[in-house]
Design a protein around this motif. Sequence first.
Motif, PDB file in Angstrom:
ATOM      1  N   LEU A 104     -33.433 -30.864 -37.066  1.00 11.37           N
ATOM      2  CA  LEU A 104     -33.666 -31.085 -35.513  1.00 11.37           C
ATOM      3  C   LEU A 104     -32.585 -30.610 -34.791  1.00 11.37           C
ATOM      4  CD1 LEU A 104     -35.550 -34.722 -35.634  1.00 11.37           C
ATOM      5  CD2 LEU A 104     -36.642 -32.398 -35.047  1.00 11.37           C
ATOM      6  N   ALA A 105     -31.447 -30.786 -35.161  1.00  5.81           N
ATOM      7  CA  ALA A 105     -30.172 -30.368 -34.673  1.00  5.81           C
ATOM      8  C   ALA A 105     -30.268 -28.764 -34.608  1.00  5.81           C
ATOM      9  CB  ALA A 105     -28.947 -30.838 -35.064  1.00  5.81           C
ATOM     10  N   LEU A 106     -30.664 -28.139 -35.716  1.00  2.39           N
ATOM     11  CA  LEU A 106     -30.536 -26.813 -35.484  1.00  2.39           C
ATOM     12  C   LEU A 106     -31.732 -26.157 -34.710  1.00  2.39           C
ATOM     13  CD1 LEU A 106     -29.964 -26.340 -39.277  1.00  2.39           C
ATOM     14  CD2 LEU A 106     -28.485 -25.848 -37.576  1.00  2.39           C
ATOM     15  N   ASP A 107     -33.023 -26.944 -34.760  1.00  4.73           N
ATOM     16  CA  ASP A 107     -34.135 -26.621 -33.815  1.00  4.73           C
ATOM     17  C   ASP A 107     -33.553 -26.487 -32.392  1.00  4.73           C
ATOM     18  OD1 ASP A 107     -35.783 -25.851 -35.933  1.00  4.73           O
ATOM     19  OD2 ASP A 107     -36.850 -27.651 -35.771  1.00  4.73           O
ATOM     20  N   ASN A 108     -32.892 -27.507 -32.033  1.00  7.99           N
ATOM     21  CA  ASN A 108     -32.552 -27.849 -30.639  1.00  7.99           C
ATOM     22  C   ASN A 108     -31.391 -26.712 -30.439  1.00  7.99           C
ATOM     23  OD1 ASN A 108     -33.774 -30.071 -29.090  1.00  7.99           O
ATOM     24  ND2 ASN A 108     -33.807 -30.903 -31.008  1.00  7.99           N
ATOM     25  N   TYR A 109     -30.497 -26.491 -30.975  1.00  9.47           N
ATOM     26  CA  TYR A 109     -29.437 -25.435 -30.924  1.00  9.47           C
ATOM     27  C   TYR A 109     -30.021 -24.116 -30.512  1.00  9.47           C
ATOM     28  CZ  TYR A 109     -24.913 -28.245 -31.940  1.00  9.47           C
ATOM     29  OH  TYR A 109     -24.129 -29.060 -31.969  1.00  9.47           O
ATOM     30  N   ARG A 110     -31.040 -23.779 -31.570  1.00 12.30           N
ATOM     31  CA  ARG A 110     -31.865 -22.565 -31.305  1.00 12.30           C
ATOM     32  C   ARG A 110     -32.504 -22.204 -29.916  1.00 12.30           C
ATOM     33  NH1 ARG A 110     -34.219 -21.392 -36.129  1.00 12.30           N
ATOM     34  NH2 ARG A 110     -35.270 -23.183 -36.058  1.00 12.30           N
ATOM     35  N   GLU A 111     -33.059 -23.425 -29.358  1.00 17.60           N
ATOM     36  CA  GLU A 111     -33.514 -23.563 -27.929  1.00 17.60           C
ATOM     37  C   GLU A 111     -32.515 -23.861 -27.031  1.00 17.60           C
ATOM     38  OE1 GLU A 111     -36.887 -23.091 -27.643  1.00 17.60           O
ATOM     39  OE2 GLU A 111     -37.020 -22.493 -29.644  1.00 17.60           O
ATOM     40  N   ASN A 112     -31.298 -23.796 -27.433  1.00 20.03           N
ATOM     41  CA  ASN A 112     -30.066 -24.031 -26.205  1.00 20.03           C
ATOM     42  C   ASN A 112     -30.300 -25.514 -25.619  1.00 20.03           C
ATOM     43  OD1 ASN A 112     -29.116 -21.464 -26.874  1.00 20.03           O
ATOM     44  ND2 ASN A 112     -30.355 -20.650 -25.205  1.00 20.03           N
ATOM     45  N   ASN A 113     -30.913 -26.473 -26.450  1.00 22.84           N
ATOM     46  CA  ASN A 113     -30.812 -27.864 -25.865  1.00 22.84           C
ATOM     47  C   ASN A 113     -29.524 -28.427 -26.636  1.00 22.84           C
ATOM     48  OD1 ASN A 113     -33.257 -27.653 -24.575  1.00 22.84           O
ATOM     49  ND2 ASN A 113     -34.389 -27.919 -26.236  1.00 22.84           N
ATOM     50  N   PHE A 114     -28.436 -28.070 -26.266  1.00 27.69           N
ATOM     51  CA  PHE A 114     -27.046 -28.536 -26.674  1.00 27.69           C
ATOM     52  C   PHE A 114     -26.802 -29.941 -26.869  1.00 27.69           C
ATOM     53  CE2 PHE A 114     -26.309 -23.910 -25.482  1.00 27.69           C
ATOM     54  CZ  PHE A 114     -26.553 -23.557 -26.602  1.00 27.69           C
ATOM     55  N   GLU A 115     -27.167 -30.637 -25.942  1.00 30.57           N
ATOM     56  CA  GLU A 115     -27.016 -32.165 -25.745  1.00 30.57           C
ATOM     57  C   GLU A 115     -27.788 -32.742 -26.945  1.00 30.57           C
ATOM     58  OE1 GLU A 115     -26.871 -34.368 -21.949  1.00 30.57           O
ATOM     59  OE2 GLU A 115     -25.965 -32.790 -21.164  1.00 30.57           O
ATOM     60  N   VAL A 116     -29.011 -32.422 -26.951  1.00 30.14           N
ATOM     61  CA  VAL A 116     -29.932 -33.051 -27.748  1.00 30.14           C
ATOM     62  C   VAL A 116     -29.350 -32.667 -29.246  1.00 30.14           C
ATOM     63  CG1 VAL A 116     -32.392 -33.363 -28.603  1.00 30.14           C
ATOM     64  CG2 VAL A 116     -32.030 -33.120 -26.118  1.00 30.14           C
ATOM     65  N   ALA A 117     -29.117 -31.454 -29.349  1.00 34.03           N
ATOM     66  CA  ALA A 117     -28.770 -30.673 -30.691  1.00 34.03           C
ATOM     67  C   ALA A 117     -27.512 -31.693 -31.251  1.00 34.03           C
ATOM     68  CB  ALA A 117     -28.463 -29.346 -30.736  1.00 34.03           C
ATOM     69  N   GLU A 118     -26.663 -31.895 -30.235  1.00 35.26           N
ATOM     70  CA  GLU A 118     -25.405 -32.688 -30.530  1.00 35.26           C
ATOM     71  C   GLU A 118     -25.728 -33.883 -31.182  1.00 35.26           C
ATOM     72  OE1 GLU A 118     -21.508 -32.828 -31.980  1.00 35.26           O
ATOM     73  OE2 GLU A 118     -22.494 -30.908 -30.901  1.00 35.26           O
TER      74      GLU A 118
END
Length: 80
Positions: free
Chosen positions: A30-44
Motif C-alpha cells: 500500500l505504501a508503494l502504491d501511494n508513492y507511485r500515486e504521489n500520495n506521500f503522506e499516506v505512503a509514509e
Amino acid sequence: MTDQHLNDKVINFRRMAAEYFQKAAWNQLLALDNYRENNFEVAERFAQLSFDDQMNAVEYAELADAESGLLLDLELLEES
C-alpha cells in the motif's frame, strides 16, 4: 503436559509472527502504491505501519525461538 503446553505456545508465537509479517507486506504494498500515486503522506503512514508490524513479527519470532529453546532444554533434562 508441559511439553504440549510449550508446543502450543511456540505454535501460537509463530502464528502471530506470520500474521504480523503478512500485515507488514500488505502495508508495504500500500505504501508503494501511494508513492507511485504521489500520495506521500499516506505512503509514509503505510510505510510506518509496515515497519511497526515487522518489529512485532520479529518480537513474536524471537519469543517462539526462546520457547523452542526451553522445550529442547526440558527434553534434554528428561533424557538424562
